[in-house]
Design an enzyme around this catalytic site. Structure first.
Site, PDB file in Angstrom:
ATOM      1  N   ARG A 124      -4.181 -10.642 -20.934  1.00  0.00           N
ATOM      2  CA  ARG A 124      -4.563 -11.742 -19.497  1.00  0.00           C
ATOM      3  C   ARG A 124      -5.547 -12.143 -19.416  1.00  0.00           C
ATOM      4  O   ARG A 124      -6.293 -11.463 -18.867  1.00  0.00           O
ATOM      5  CB  ARG A 124      -3.621 -10.651 -18.233  1.00  0.00           C
ATOM      6  CG  ARG A 124      -2.195 -10.342 -18.252  1.00  0.00           C
ATOM      7  CD  ARG A 124      -1.536 -10.076 -17.824  1.00  0.00           C
ATOM      8  NE  ARG A 124      -0.675  -9.412 -17.199  1.00  0.00           N
ATOM      9  CZ  ARG A 124       0.189  -8.675 -18.371  1.00  0.00           C
ATOM     10  NH1 ARG A 124      -1.155  -7.250 -18.151  1.00  0.00           N
ATOM     11  NH2 ARG A 124       0.978  -7.919 -18.280  1.00  0.00           N
ATOM     12  N   HIS A 149       0.845  -0.790   0.255  1.00  0.00           N
ATOM     13  CA  HIS A 149      -0.618  -0.119  -0.336  1.00  0.00           C
ATOM     14  C   HIS A 149       0.594   1.262   0.160  1.00  0.00           C
ATOM     15  O   HIS A 149       0.452   2.418  -0.691  1.00  0.00           O
ATOM     16  CB  HIS A 149      -0.927  -0.002   1.978  1.00  0.00           C
ATOM     17  CG  HIS A 149      -2.257  -0.313   1.292  1.00  0.00           C
ATOM     18  ND1 HIS A 149      -2.447  -2.044   1.973  1.00  0.00           N
ATOM     19  CD2 HIS A 149      -2.860  -0.517  -0.089  1.00  0.00           C
ATOM     20  CE1 HIS A 149      -3.694  -2.299   1.661  1.00  0.00           C
ATOM     21  NE2 HIS A 149      -4.042  -1.926   0.204  1.00  0.00           N
ATOM     22  N   GLU A 206       9.128 -18.042 -22.020  1.00  0.00           N
ATOM     23  CA  GLU A 206       8.747 -18.410 -20.474  1.00  0.00           C
ATOM     24  C   GLU A 206      10.119 -18.609 -20.353  1.00  0.00           C
ATOM     25  O   GLU A 206      10.521 -18.494 -19.415  1.00  0.00           O
ATOM     26  CB  GLU A 206       7.887 -17.968 -20.260  1.00  0.00           C
ATOM     27  CG  GLU A 206       6.628 -16.597 -20.662  1.00  0.00           C
ATOM     28  CD  GLU A 206       5.255 -17.186 -20.049  1.00  0.00           C
ATOM     29  OE1 GLU A 206       5.430 -16.626 -18.978  1.00  0.00           O
ATOM     30  OE2 GLU A 206       4.712 -18.036 -20.699  1.00  0.00           O
ATOM     31  N   ARG A 208      10.701 -13.309  -8.595  1.00  0.00           N
ATOM     32  CA  ARG A 208      10.428 -12.197  -8.508  1.00  0.00           C
ATOM     33  C   ARG A 208       9.867 -11.246  -7.498  1.00  0.00           C
ATOM     34  O   ARG A 208       9.906 -10.117  -7.629  1.00  0.00           O
ATOM     35  CB  ARG A 208      10.444 -11.801 -10.227  1.00  0.00           C
ATOM     36  CG  ARG A 208       9.155 -11.856 -10.589  1.00  0.00           C
ATOM     37  CD  ARG A 208       8.313 -12.083 -11.888  1.00  0.00           C
ATOM     38  NE  ARG A 208       7.264 -12.848 -12.658  1.00  0.00           N
ATOM     39  CZ  ARG A 208       5.825 -12.780 -12.726  1.00  0.00           C
ATOM     40  NH1 ARG A 208       5.995 -11.497 -12.829  1.00  0.00           N
ATOM     41  NH2 ARG A 208       5.133 -12.883 -13.137  1.00  0.00           N
ATOM     42  N   ASP A 242       8.676 -13.821 -16.433  1.00  0.00           N
ATOM     43  CA  ASP A 242       8.993 -15.372 -16.043  1.00  0.00           C
ATOM     44  C   ASP A 242      10.315 -15.836 -16.614  1.00  0.00           C
ATOM     45  O   ASP A 242      11.189 -16.565 -16.186  1.00  0.00           O
ATOM     46  CB  ASP A 242       7.748 -16.082 -16.430  1.00  0.00           C
ATOM     47  CG  ASP A 242       6.437 -16.218 -15.507  1.00  0.00           C
ATOM     48  OD1 ASP A 242       6.848 -16.162 -14.143  1.00  0.00           O
ATOM     49  OD2 ASP A 242       5.492 -16.208 -15.689  1.00  0.00           O
TER      50      ASP A 242
END
Length: 948
Positions: free
Chosen positions: A678, A571, A811, A845, A835
């Protein structure tokens, strides 16, 4: 300070899209006489810099610093959109808190709103609110839950009548500090209400400081099994009474008589009598924050039966499969969690939970030691190696922008003091003098602040110092033999932990304030000076920052944020982006060795910092800073021009999307297509797998908006860090190397077939590209190709896409190494550098310590991309890059030099990437690619490219 009034709230607003909503908000500010008409451009310009989405369906649009000249008067207008808006960053928004601020008053509103971020269901309640008062209440105050813990229970009391037990329970609430004497008198004046099963209830609103529920049970159960005493305040007790009602309905109320403290807390938390339970201690250094909480819910979901969890000291048992509920527990290191489950396999499920928590939930943990983990004195540790001067130090990019300024390290001082002292009177005198001096310091700082939020916070600290109960608790410790320092800090920690135990965001922030006040006095007692930020502009360096810390920053002086811990999705990072403050996080403990006043270059886009830069490097950074604004304006103006290098070499620039509704916005930003849709986010938005018609409608929306531009849709990519509630995956030791991507999809071929059919049917007359994620070799591609070819035969040409290609994502390193065999059969490649980098370098990551080293410009990653491009071009196939590397300004010419044909980036980055392409020619790009491939490390690559 800005305050929210009911007349500032506009209900029932509607807008066709987020841009129209901004226009509506600007008009509302203008009608209210707060701004001039030109402030509208400031709202849009601020949104173009970064999203002002805050969380829980709330966005906080405000103008840029340049647009403040159009503000007539500081104020706010809240617009409610019951039907909701798709914001440009993929979020759903129901409320705009639109701010007209002449300086940084918008931080007041932001600070007030931070407490709503983790409250479940606020977005829905904001959308459904039918009065300004309801909206104001939701935004202005936190939900307070009634207290119920071991200290509010009075079990086995030597009394028999309901009246006597009611008074015993009221007295227990008085002892716990929840009520004043007037409450006890009110209970004495009433007759308890019979609930059935031998249970009774007494209640009052009189002189209630903290809402709470007490229970007194008799030493010998009989006609009266127990009396509840409720200290009511608002609706804070509703949840407790609902759980009590469920207990009575199940006929288990009489079981409370003679029960132990833990059994009573368990029943009133919602745990059934037949449930298996497990108590386990949290070992994670920072408690159940997002990362371990996410691991916990994945383990819970994998068990195949409902599991509940609560804090051992009391509170409601919540679903262990809900991330927001688990994080909402606020469990700290050392606290105990109670898990419960019922039915066949419950014991085995809890055993799996037990092992996962003890193993650290994906984090390195150490055993809990009561003596070591709960001291009031910060333990010393060997200092990490200092950062080298004039050398880039990689970390995690959290908020874009570039900052150059002296740094200020917010260090928590180390206090050394004796735990015990014999002269209690002298210790009391010392403590009194230190508190008085601390109050004088705060009063002087309030005067210097001259109003505003800083003054308000410091005034609140003054009030805390004057708290008689805090002082009395410290005196009690001193009279028991503690030193002034130890007695004071124990009182501070006890009060702070009591606040945190309530699991309320605002009260948790008050706990931090308590510790701040405590350290001020402790510093006086130990003659240790507290750190104060400088009066000049600076970059703030800290171990970590919470949302309230960021919301309180003086943006007139803070040029950037650098933290040792934290992640880009925290946040604090979200708020930094909303405020337009460049931020780099997760840089490691070494950044805390930097010296105050040292110059620092902080790059929030590259995710790196350079301490004590040379004059040459500083000059280059300052030039970048000046050029940035001009470049952004020029890029936006030329966003619709074709993407090409100086000598006309075309490289398509497309957009990455997670929501089909944002395709129109991508086109408006100059995207030449969608290079990565996606599709898993479409699946995540449904309670069950979306059917054929639902998917066709989703994909068609994006294709319609693209108006003939190509769409590259990635098939369902879940597993690993993206679970689907209705597609449970068994627990795996390493889910990133397990069932995910195409290998998971092939376990449910009917789901994959429906998706492929929907894409083909939605793509009639449009250029459609479909790619498969996580392919490791040609065998997996062939399996899907058989299904794909069958669909092409089954569907009439008039009812499906004809301009269609089937490709794979690169990937997995094996796919790049085997690119020649893949290129002979696929139609295209798209390199997912996020990836590919983590698998090539064996670095998660999302790892808190190593993620900064997962750099896609590592020469090993670049060589795999080179191999992929060479294999594809040899077969006449095209190659795109859709990972974060595609928008890295240093990487763009390298990728073009390697022969990449398409770059797919976030929609916001499209104009800048197109502009970057116009800054070099193909020969220069190839030279940069050769230079990068000749290096040995990612750091060397970036240094060489920067020096060129």
């Amino acid at each position: 300070m800005l305050t929210l009034r009911q007349e500032d709230i506009l209900l029932g607003c509607e807008a066709s899209d987020w841009q129209a909503a901004l226009d509506h908000a600007a008009e509302a500010l203008q009608v209210a006489g707060l701004v001039e008409a030109d402030y509208r451009q400031g709202l849009h310009a601020r949104e173009a810099q970064s999203s002002t989405y805050l969380g829980n369906a709330i966005a906080i649009p405000h103008g840029t610093p340049e647009s403040r000249c159009h503000v007539k008067q500081t104020g706010v207008r809240v617009l409610q959109f019951p039907r909701g808006l798709d914001w440009h960053d993929g979020q759903r928004v129901h409320v705009l808190v639109t701010i007209a601020a002449q300086s940084d008053e918008h931080l007041d509103i932001l600070r007030q709103l931070t407490h709503v971020l983790d409250r479940d269901g606020v977005g829905e309640r904001l959308a459904a609110a039918d009065s300004p008062a309801q909206v104001a209440a939701l935004l202005s105050r936190a939900v307070v839950e009634a207290r119920l813990d071991a200290e509010t229970l009075c079990l086995g009391f030597p009394a028999h009548s309901a009246e006597e037990l009611a008074l015993a329970a009221a007295a227990r609430l008085r002892q716990a500090g929840c009520v004043a004497p007037g409450f006890v008198a009110a209970i004495a004046e009433q007759a308890p209400l019979a609930l059935g099963q031998g249970l009774w209830l007494a209640h009052s609103h009189r002189e209630v400081a903290t809402p709470a529920l007490a229970l007194a049970t008799p030493a010998e159960p009989g006609a009266v099994n127990g009396v509840f005493c409720l200290a009511a305040q608002g609706d804070a007790h509703r949840g407790l009474l609902e759980r009590l009602s469920v207990l009575l309905e199940s006929g288990q109320g009489s079981e409370l008589a003679g029960a132990s403290v833990q059994t009573v807390l368990a029943r009133l938390a919602g745990e059934g009598a037949g449930a298996e339970t497990l108590t386990v201690r949290v070992l994670n250094a920072h408690g159940l924050h997002a990362r371990p909480a996410k691991q916990l819910i994945q383990v819970a979901r994998a068990q195949g039966l409902p599991i509940k969890v609560r804090l051992a000291e009391g509170g409601e048992a919540v679903a262990a499969s809900s991330l927001t509920k688990v994080i909402g527990l606020g469990a700290r290191r050392g606290q105990r969690l109670v898990f419960s489950a019922e039915g066949e396999g419950a014991r085995e499920a809890l055993a799996a939970i037990d092992q996962a928590v003890r193993d650290g939930l994906g984090e390195r943990v150490t055993p809990f030691d009561e003596g070591r983990d709960a001291p009031p004195v910060e333990a010393s540790a060997p200092a990490p190696e200092p950062l080298a001067a004039d050398r880039p130090h990689p970390a995690v990019a959290a908020s874009p922008g570039l900052a150059i300024a002296p740094l200020f390290v917010m260090r928590t001082p180390r206090f050394d003091y004796p735990a015990r002292a014999a002269d209690a009177a002298e210790q009391e005198r010392r403590l009194g003098a230190a508190i008085h001096e601390g109050a004088e310091q705060l009063e002087a700082l309030v005067t210097q602040a001259r109003g505003g939020e800083v003054a308000e916070i410091l005034s609140m600290h003054e009030e805390m110092l004057e708290d008689p109960e805090l002082y009395q608790a410290a005196l009690e410790g001193i009279r028991d033999g503690a030193s002034a320092e130890a007695g004071w800090w124990e009182a501070i920690e006890t009060a702070a932990r009591a606040q945190e135990a309530l699991a309320d965001r605002l009260l948790a922030e008050r706990a931090a304030d308590l510790r701040d006040v405590g350290r001020r006095v402790l510093g006086i007692l130990c003659d240790v000076a507290m750190p104060e930020p400088p009066a000049h502009p600076y970059i703030l360096v800290a171990d970590d920052l919470g949302p309230s810390d960021v919301a309180r920053l003086d943006t007139a002086r803070v040029r950037g944020l650098l933290t040792a811990r934290g992640g880009a999705t925290a946040h604090s990072a979200i708020l930094a982006r909303a405020l337009g403050i460049p931020a780099v996080v997760g840089a490691g403990e070494r950044v805390l060795t930097l010296s105050n006043g040292d110059d620092l270059i902080l790059d929030g886009e590259r995710g790196q910092v350079i301490p004590r830069p040379s004059q040459e490097r500083r000059d280059r950074a300052e030039l970048r800073l000046k050029e940035r604004e001009a470049r952004e304006k020029a890029a936006w103006a030329a966003r619709f021009e074709p993407a090409a290098t100086v000598d006309g070499h075309r490289v398509e620039v497309a957009a990455n999307l997670g929501n089909t509704a944002h395709a129109a916005d991508a086109v408006e930003r100059g995207a030449e297509g969608v290079g990565l849709l996606r599709t898993e986010f479409i699946f995540m938005a449904h309670a069950q797998a979306p059917d054929l018609e639902a998917q066709i409608a989703e994909y068609r929306e994006a294709l319609d908006a693209l108006d003939g531009r190509p769409l590259v849709a990635r098939t369902l990519d879940v597993g690993g860090d993206k679970p689907l509630a209705y597609w449970p995956v068994p627990q795996e030791d390493n889910p990133f190397l397990g069932l995910r991507g195409i290998r998971l999809a092939l376990t449910r071929p009917e789901v994959l077939e429906t998706q492929l059919r929907a894409l083909l049917m939605a793509g009639v007359g449009r250029p459609l590209r479909i790619m498969l994620p996580m392919v490791k070799d040609v065998a997996e591609f062939r399996t899907v190709r058989v299904l794909f070819d069958r669909l092409l035969e089954e569907l009439p040409e008039a009812e499906r896409a004809t301009d269609v290609q089937l490709g794979v994502m690169i990937e997995v390193p094996s796919a790049a190494l085997l690119a020649p065999s893949l290129a002979a059969e696929v139609d295209f490649f798209s390199v997912g550098t996020n990836d590919l980098t983590q698998y090539t370098l064996a670095i998660d990551r999302g790892h808190p310590e190593l993620s900064a080293q997962a750099d896609g410009l590592h020469p090993a990653v670049l060589r795999l991309i080179e191999m992929t491009v060479s294999a594809a071009h040899a077969q006449g196939k095209w190659v795109g890059v859709c990972g974060e590397l595609a928008s890295d300004a240093a990487a763009v010419p390298v990728l073009v030099g390697l022969g990449v044909d398409e770059l797919s980036v976030s929609a916001r980055q499209v104009p800048l990437v197109k502009a970057r392409l116009r800054e070099f020619d193909l020969e220069e790009a190839r030279a940069r690619a050769e230079l990068a491939l000749a290096q040995a490390t990612a750091e060397a690559v970036r240094d060489a490219l920067e020096a060129r």
